[in-house]
Design an enzyme around this catalytic site. Structure first.
Site, PDB file in Angstrom:
ATOM      1  N   TYR A   1       0.823  -1.213   0.000  1.00 33.84           N
ATOM      2  CA  TYR A   1       0.000   0.000   0.000  1.00 33.84           C
ATOM      3  C   TYR A   1       0.857   1.263   0.000  1.00 33.84           C
ATOM      4  CZ  TYR A   1      -3.651  -3.272   1.623  1.00 33.84           C
ATOM      5  OH  TYR A   1      -4.506  -4.320   1.765  1.00 33.84           O
TER       6      TYR A   1
ATOM      7  N   HIS B   1      -0.010 -11.997   1.143  1.00 31.78           N
ATOM      8  CA  HIS B   1      -0.840 -11.006   0.463  1.00 31.78           C
ATOM      9  C   HIS B   1      -1.175 -11.438  -0.963  1.00 31.78           C
ATOM     10  CE1 HIS B   1      -1.509  -6.383  -0.167  1.00 31.78           C
ATOM     11  NE2 HIS B   1      -2.610  -7.099  -0.346  1.00 31.78           N
TER      12      HIS B   1
END
Length: 428
Positions: A56, A124
């Protein structure tokens, strides 16, 4: 191996503040967001868990800077809040699940977040790599957990629910230990509820302890203004046909004097809190009872867990208004409303709004037609994974302390409410 003790479901709060919005996918300049103010306000309102990722952009560092302040150190000891982050995804088309990369990623996250341990480490976006790569990473994360204590719980995250189920089953079969946590996003929304209908039975059978539901607006799809467009442009994977039918549903909501995003947020939070109960948690629900460490006190043993991301303090205030209104409407919620100072009128309002949202949801889901429970492909067709040599995205400019203003260009504006007492006015 035995299941992790104590189980995560006995500790994790059912409302988690997500930080994917602290990223240039969702906002033109995440450094211009009031990230420190958001984190401090969230803690002050009772939020006790934060989800982030190295993928992110600057989100981990911004969250870490907000936590590494006298305000947090003096008022919120580390054991009072949970930090959830991820390993494996480096960039849009770059993944590295190798043992060395996992080790580096964990240490980098510890440094960014200014902490000695991570409460949860996810692999992830597991659909982009092979099952063997996921297994290797999970085993390494568990080794770090057992030998160093730098990780408390281990899980996986991703989009396609069938893939998540298959991997949870495989990991249990291969290791004898179930995953502590499996997070899906955009799969329990007003448009798509496959997390409940498809995934839940299999994840429970695979003995997964908790299953958070993230991105209740479908990565911004379920908004009157359409998908968010940040510095990276239009990244949203939804097809134009789906966007068109969402716009049609949004126009219908306007005619009912409602906004689709308001209906969508309340529908997802309120429904998953019940549907996700068996894979939910008993942690502090942030109900607004002053200065208390709460456990779920309703007859339901647990509450389904949701991850909510915001881009400014107004959005955070509104999210907390909605969340607390939903808690007021649960069985036993009258006592919560009274102890928090909201009262019986707020509970009555919550129950009335619950019925209204149910009716509006039926209308919206009818309009969606063939796109109800539609899931886009992930990875997308033609996806080609880059080499595994790790690269860190170049930092965006001005990585200084963030301002207190909230100049989000793409979020709808909500009434500012900076009082510690949140009223029930203009609730979603």
């Amino acid at each position: 191996m035995p299941k992790t003790s104590p189980p995560l479901s006995s500790l994790l709060p059912p409302l988690i503040c997500g930080t994917a919005t602290f990223n240039d996918q969702y906002n033109p300049d995440p450094y211009a967001l009031p990230t420190t103010g958001i984190v401090h306000r969230a803690l002050s309102l009772g939020v006790r868990a934060f989800d982030t990722s190295p993928y992110y952009g600057p989100a981990e560092e911004l969250l870490g800077k907000a936590l590494d302040t006298p305000f947090v150190r003096d008022n919120f000891p580390r054991h009072d809040y949970f930090l959830l982050t991820k390993v494996g995804r480096i960039a849009s088309a770059e993944f590295d699940y190798s043992i060395t990369s996992v080790q580096r990623s964990v240490q980098r996250s510890l440094n960014h977040l200014h902490t000695k341990y991570l409460d949860v480490a996810y692999c992830h976006d597991v659909e982009f790599v092979t099952p063997d790569e996921v297994l290797t990473a999970v085993i390494e994360l568990r080794r770090i957990r057992d030998e160093t204590g730098k990780i408390k719980y281990v899980g996986i995250s991703g989009y396609p629910v069938v893939t998540l189920c298959e991997l949870a089953e495989m990991i249990l079969e291969k290791t004898g230990e179930p995953l502590d946590i499996v997070m899906s996003y955009a799969n329990f929304t007003l448009q798509n509820t496959r997390l409940a209908s498809v995934a839940l039975p299999r994840l429970k059978a695979a003995k997964v302890d908790v299953v958070p539901n993230a991105s209740v607006l479908g990565m911004g799809l379920l908004r009157r203004t359409g998908v968010p467009v940040g510095a990276q442009g239009d990244f949203h994977p939804s097809p134009n046909e789906l966007r068109a039918v969402i716009q049609k549903a949004s126009d219908w909501c306007d005619r009912q004097e409602n906004r689709i995003e308001k209906v969508a947020i309340r529908f997802a939070l309120e429904t998953w809190i019940r549907e996700g109960e068996e894979v939910g948690s008993k942690g502090d629900p942030a109900s607004g009872i002053p200065w208390s460490h709460e456990k779920v006190g309703h007859k339901a043993a647990k509450l389904g867990i949701s991850v909510m991301g915001v881009s400014n303090i107004d959005e955070l205030n509104e999210t907390m208004r909605v969340w607390r209104s939903i808690l007021d409407g649960l069985e036993g919620g009258e006592q919560t409303a009274l102890e928090s100072g909201r009262g019986r009128k707020d509970r009555a309002w919550s129950l009335a709004r619950q019925k209204q949202v149910q009716q509006l949801s039926l209308g919206i889901r009818k309009i969606l037609g063939e796109y109800l429970d539609f899931a886009w492909a992930s990875p997308p067709p033609g996806f080609s994974k880059a080499g595994v040599a790790p690269t860190v995205p170049a930092p965006l400019p001005t990585p200084d302390a963030t301002p207190t203003a909230s100049p989000s260009q793409h979020a709808f504006k909500l009434p500012t409410g900076e009082s510690m007492n949140i009223s029930c006015s203009e609730l979603i």
